[in-house]
Enzyme design. Structure first.
Site, PDB file in Angstrom:
ATOM      1  N   GLY A  15      -1.335   0.743   9.276  1.00  0.00           N
ATOM      2  CA  GLY A  15      -0.711  -0.494   8.405  1.00  0.00           C
ATOM      3  C   GLY A  15       0.185  -0.198   8.199  1.00  0.00           C
ATOM      4  O   GLY A  15       0.632   1.224   7.403  1.00  0.00           O
ATOM      5  N   ARG A  76      -3.789   1.336  16.264  1.00  0.00           N
ATOM      6  CA  ARG A  76      -4.191   1.412  15.998  1.00  0.00           C
ATOM      7  C   ARG A  76      -4.971   2.657  17.854  1.00  0.00           C
ATOM      8  O   ARG A  76      -4.784   1.317  18.873  1.00  0.00           O
ATOM      9  CB  ARG A  76      -5.027   0.770  15.214  1.00  0.00           C
ATOM     10  CG  ARG A  76      -5.282   0.784  14.164  1.00  0.00           C
ATOM     11  CD  ARG A  76      -6.951   0.015  12.724  1.00  0.00           C
ATOM     12  NE  ARG A  76      -6.043  -0.082  11.619  1.00  0.00           N
ATOM     13  CZ  ARG A  76      -5.342  -0.245  11.073  1.00  0.00           C
ATOM     14  NH1 ARG A  76      -4.127  -1.793  11.568  1.00  0.00           N
ATOM     15  NH2 ARG A  76      -4.567  -0.371   9.835  1.00  0.00           N
ATOM     16  N   ASP A 107      -5.922   7.639   5.773  1.00  0.00           N
ATOM     17  CA  ASP A 107      -6.828   8.116   6.199  1.00  0.00           C
ATOM     18  C   ASP A 107      -7.178   8.598   7.591  1.00  0.00           C
ATOM     19  O   ASP A 107      -7.322   8.963   7.775  1.00  0.00           O
ATOM     20  CB  ASP A 107      -7.864   8.328   4.975  1.00  0.00           C
ATOM     21  CG  ASP A 107      -8.125   6.107   5.442  1.00  0.00           C
ATOM     22  OD1 ASP A 107      -7.690   5.114   5.591  1.00  0.00           O
ATOM     23  OD2 ASP A 107      -9.784   6.591   4.461  1.00  0.00           O
ATOM     24  N   GLY A 108      -7.020   7.037   8.270  1.00  0.00           N
ATOM     25  CA  GLY A 108      -7.334   7.346   9.993  1.00  0.00           C
ATOM     26  C   GLY A 108      -6.230   7.691   9.959  1.00  0.00           C
ATOM     27  O   GLY A 108      -7.301   8.968  11.114  1.00  0.00           O
ATOM     28  N   THR A 130       0.674   3.821   2.462  1.00  0.00           N
ATOM     29  CA  THR A 130      -0.095   2.353   2.608  1.00  0.00           C
ATOM     30  C   THR A 130      -0.516   2.455   1.432  1.00  0.00           C
ATOM     31  O   THR A 130      -0.415   2.783   0.505  1.00  0.00           O
ATOM     32  CB  THR A 130      -1.630   4.157   2.630  1.00  0.00           C
ATOM     33  OG1 THR A 130      -2.750   2.496   2.479  1.00  0.00           O
ATOM     34  CG2 THR A 130      -2.134   4.656   1.560  1.00  0.00           C
ATOM     35  N   ASP A 132      -1.662   1.025  -0.618  1.00  0.00           N
ATOM     36  CA  ASP A 132      -2.667   0.404  -0.969  1.00  0.00           C
ATOM     37  C   ASP A 132      -2.965   1.742  -2.195  1.00  0.00           C
ATOM     38  O   ASP A 132      -4.299   1.679  -3.667  1.00  0.00           O
ATOM     39  CB  ASP A 132      -4.334   0.823  -0.503  1.00  0.00           C
ATOM     40  CG  ASP A 132      -4.229  -0.599   0.414  1.00  0.00           C
ATOM     41  OD1 ASP A 132      -4.304  -1.591  -0.063  1.00  0.00           O
ATOM     42  OD2 ASP A 132      -5.332  -0.449   1.262  1.00  0.00           O
ATOM     43  N   ASP A 134      -4.681   4.694  -1.777  1.00  0.00           N
ATOM     44  CA  ASP A 134      -6.293   4.840  -2.387  1.00  0.00           C
ATOM     45  C   ASP A 134      -5.897   5.965  -1.277  1.00  0.00           C
ATOM     46  O   ASP A 134      -7.543   6.450  -1.090  1.00  0.00           O
ATOM     47  CB  ASP A 134      -6.761   4.024  -1.179  1.00  0.00           C
ATOM     48  CG  ASP A 134      -6.306   3.824   0.384  1.00  0.00           C
ATOM     49  OD1 ASP A 134      -5.511   4.504   0.496  1.00  0.00           O
ATOM     50  OD2 ASP A 134      -6.988   2.916   0.956  1.00  0.00           O
ATOM     51  N   ARG A 167      -3.841 -25.732 -13.458  1.00  0.00           N
ATOM     52  CA  ARG A 167      -4.847 -25.513 -12.883  1.00  0.00           C
ATOM     53  C   ARG A 167      -5.372 -23.788 -13.712  1.00  0.00           C
ATOM     54  O   ARG A 167      -4.253 -22.689 -13.723  1.00  0.00           O
ATOM     55  CB  ARG A 167      -4.248 -25.437 -11.260  1.00  0.00           C
ATOM     56  CG  ARG A 167      -3.665 -26.500 -10.997  1.00  0.00           C
ATOM     57  CD  ARG A 167      -3.289 -26.677  -9.768  1.00  0.00           C
ATOM     58  NE  ARG A 167      -3.596 -28.157  -9.401  1.00  0.00           N
ATOM     59  CZ  ARG A 167      -2.146 -28.181  -8.151  1.00  0.00           C
ATOM     60  NH1 ARG A 167      -1.538 -27.874  -7.602  1.00  0.00           N
ATOM     61  NH2 ARG A 167      -2.164 -29.743  -7.725  1.00  0.00           N
ATOM     62  N   GLY A 175      -6.822  -4.421  -1.511  1.00  0.00           N
ATOM     63  CA  GLY A 175      -7.150  -3.528  -1.948  1.00  0.00           C
ATOM     64  C   GLY A 175      -9.725  -3.874  -1.308  1.00  0.00           C
ATOM     65  O   GLY A 175      -9.916  -3.884  -2.196  1.00  0.00           O
ATOM     66  N   ARG A 176      -8.970  -3.143  -0.365  1.00  0.00           N
ATOM     67  CA  ARG A 176     -10.402  -3.666  -0.120  1.00  0.00           C
ATOM     68  C   ARG A 176     -11.515  -2.164  -0.307  1.00  0.00           C
ATOM     69  O   ARG A 176     -12.453  -2.509  -1.224  1.00  0.00           O
ATOM     70  CB  ARG A 176     -10.403  -3.120   1.862  1.00  0.00           C
ATOM     71  CG  ARG A 176     -12.444  -2.871   2.684  1.00  0.00           C
ATOM     72  CD  ARG A 176     -11.964  -3.042   3.858  1.00  0.00           C
ATOM     73  NE  ARG A 176     -11.239  -1.593   4.072  1.00  0.00           N
ATOM     74  CZ  ARG A 176     -10.045  -1.071   4.282  1.00  0.00           C
ATOM     75  NH1 ARG A 176      -9.196  -2.476   4.936  1.00  0.00           N
ATOM     76  NH2 ARG A 176     -10.319  -0.450   5.168  1.00  0.00           N
ATOM     77  N   GLU A 192      -4.804 -13.594 -17.157  1.00  0.00           N
ATOM     78  CA  GLU A 192      -5.622 -13.766 -17.264  1.00  0.00           C
ATOM     79  C   GLU A 192      -7.289 -13.378 -17.592  1.00  0.00           C
ATOM     80  O   GLU A 192      -8.303 -12.545 -17.980  1.00  0.00           O
ATOM     81  CB  GLU A 192      -6.796 -15.697 -17.683  1.00  0.00           C
ATOM     82  CG  GLU A 192      -6.103 -16.071 -18.508  1.00  0.00           C
ATOM     83  CD  GLU A 192      -3.936 -16.320 -17.930  1.00  0.00           C
ATOM     84  OE1 GLU A 192      -3.566 -16.254 -18.595  1.00  0.00           O
ATOM     85  OE2 GLU A 192      -4.263 -16.393 -16.721  1.00  0.00           O
ATOM     86  N   GLU A 227      -8.933  -7.973  -3.047  1.00  0.00           N
ATOM     87  CA  GLU A 227     -10.064  -8.250  -1.385  1.00  0.00           C
ATOM     88  C   GLU A 227     -11.606  -7.486  -1.847  1.00  0.00           C
ATOM     89  O   GLU A 227     -12.134  -8.287  -1.491  1.00  0.00           O
ATOM     90  CB  GLU A 227      -9.313  -7.964  -0.120  1.00  0.00           C
ATOM     91  CG  GLU A 227      -8.919  -6.629   0.220  1.00  0.00           C
ATOM     92  CD  GLU A 227      -8.184  -6.741   1.039  1.00  0.00           C
ATOM     93  OE1 GLU A 227      -8.869  -7.599   2.766  1.00  0.00           O
ATOM     94  OE2 GLU A 227      -7.453  -6.181   1.652  1.00  0.00           O
TER      95      GLU A 227
END
Length: 328
Positions: A15, A76, A107-108, A130, A132, A134, A167, A175-176, A192, A227
Site C-alpha cells: 500500500g 502486489r 511487512d509483506g 505504511t 498503520d 504496525d 447526530r 487499522g485492520r 466520545e 476497521e
C-alpha cells in the site's frame, strides 16, 4: 565504507503511504552523495521480475518531497512468491548490475525481501512505509503522521454536521490489526469513544458509555472505529445495534477509506523519510544487510527484518487511559 557496492536499486511495494516519494528522493540523493549509481524499480517486485528499471540521478527526484503516493508505483505480485519468479527478478538485477536493494513498504514487502536475500544472498535494507504504524522496531512508520492528521481534519468537519443535527457518527478509519490511527486521531479529535482491535469494549459497554454522554448533556457524539475492531462484524452492524437500543440518536456512518493514504506528506513524514533513506543507503555501504531502518527514541536504528516482520507493535497504554479520562 565498503567500495564493493556501486549500484543500488530502490522500489516501493504494498500500500502507498505519504512520504514514500521523500524516501525515494533520499535514497537517490544519498547514492549521488557517495558517487553510487541508483536505479528506480517500477511496480515493486512485479517490475523487478520484468526489468522495469530506470537510472535515477539527483535531478530525477526534484520536486517530489511534497507529493503523495509513489513515483515508482506499487503492485502486489503472486509470481514473486514462487521460486521461478524470484529467479527471474534476480537475473534482471544481475543483468542491470544492481548489487543491493532498498525496499520501501510494510511487512509483506519485508517478507519477500527476506526470502530473496536467503535464496540469493542479495544485500537488502528495508524502510517502513505504511500508514498503520504496525511495524516492530520503529516508533513511527512513513505515512502514519500524515494519515492521523488527515483523519483528525475529517473528524473535525464531521463534528460540525453532528453538532448541527444532533447526530451520532461512527467514523471508520484504517487499522485492520492495530488501532494506532483510531486511538491517536480519536484523542486528537476529541471523540466520545474509540474502538480498536486491542480492546474489546463490548456492545453493552458502548451503549452505556453513549447513554452517560447523553445524560451529561451531549447532544451529539463521535465514535472512531478501527476497521479491525472486534465488537461487530463491521461498522454498519454497530450502527444497526445503536439504532435499536438508542432510538433517540440519529446515527450515521462515515468510512474514510483510502483518503487516509493520500495527500501531501506532513513535515514530520518528510524529515523521517529523509533520515531513513540516508541510513538505508549508508548501512548497505557499510556491509549491512537484511535489516530495517527504524526510529527509536529519535535515533536511527537497525532491526533485523525477521524481528520487524514477526514482532508486534504495541498500543500506547497511557494514551488509552487518557482516552478514558477525556470521555468523562
Amino acid at each position: 565504507m565498503s567500495d564493493k557496492i556501486t549500484k543500488i536499486g530502490v522500489l516501493t511495494s504494498g500500500g502507498d503511504a505519504p512520504g514514500m516519494n521523500a524516501a525515494i528522493r533520499s535514497v537517490v540523493r544519498t547514492c549521488a552523495y557517495h558517487n553510487i549509481e541508483c536505479v528506480g524499480i517500477y511496480r515493486g517486485f512485479e517490475g523487478m521480475m520484468e526489468g522495469d528499471f530506470k537510472d535515477f540521478t539527483a535531478r530525477n527526484v526534484n520536486h517530489i518531497i511534497n507529493t503523495g503516493g509513489t513515483i515508482l508505483k506499487s503492485a502486489r505480485s503472486n509470481e514473486f512468491k514462487t521460486k521461478e519468479g524470484r529467479a527471474k527478478a534476480h537475473n534482471y538485477l544481475v543483468k542491470k548490475g544492481i548489487q543491493a536493494l532498498v525496499l520501501i513498504g510494510g511487512d509483506g514487502t519485508f517478507t519477500g525481501g527476506m526470502v530473496f536475500n536467503k535464496e540469493f544472498n542479495f544485500p537488502i535494507i528495508g524502510i517502513p512505509g505504511t500508514i498503520d504504524n504496525d511495524i516492530y522496531g520503529t516508533n513511527f512508520t512513513i505515512g502514519y503522521d500524515t494519515a492521523i492528521n488527515t483523519v483528525v481534519e475529517a473528524i473535525d468537519k464531521i463534528r460540525d454536521t453532528a453538532s448541527s443535527h444532533k447526530r451520532l457518527f461512527f467514523v471508520e478509519v484504517m487499522g485492520r490489526d492495530v488501532g494506532h490511527i483510531a486511538l491517536n486521531a480519536g484523542v486528537g479529535a476529541g471523540a466520545e469513544e474509540i474502538l480498536i482491535p486491542e480492546e474489546d469494549l463490548g456492545l453493552d459497554r458502548l451503549v452505556e458509555s453513549l447513554k452517560r454522554s447523553k445524560a451529561s448533556g451531549k447532544s451529539s457524539s463521535i465514535v472512531v472505529v478501527a476497521e479491525g475492531d472486534k465488537i461487530g462484524k463491521n461498522v454498519f452492524e454497530l450502527k444497526d445495534y445503536i439504532d435499536e437500543n438508542m432510538p433517540e440518536y440519529d446515527v450515521r456512518v462515515s468510512v474514510l477509506g483510502h483518503m487516509q493514504r493520500g495527500g501531501s506528506p506532513s513535515c514530520f513524514d518528510r524529515v523521517l523519510a529523509s533520515r531513513m533513506g540516508v541510513k538505508a543507503v549508508e548501512s548497505l555501504l557499510e556491509g549491512k544487510s537484511n535489516y530495517m531502518v527504524g526510529i527509536l527514541d529519535n535515533k536511527m536504528e537497525l532491526t533485523s527484518l525477521n524481528k520487524a516482520v514477526k514482532g508486534k507493535s504495541k498500543i500506547n497504554l497511557e494514551l488509552l487511559r487518557v482516552s478514558d479520562v477525556m470521555t468523562t
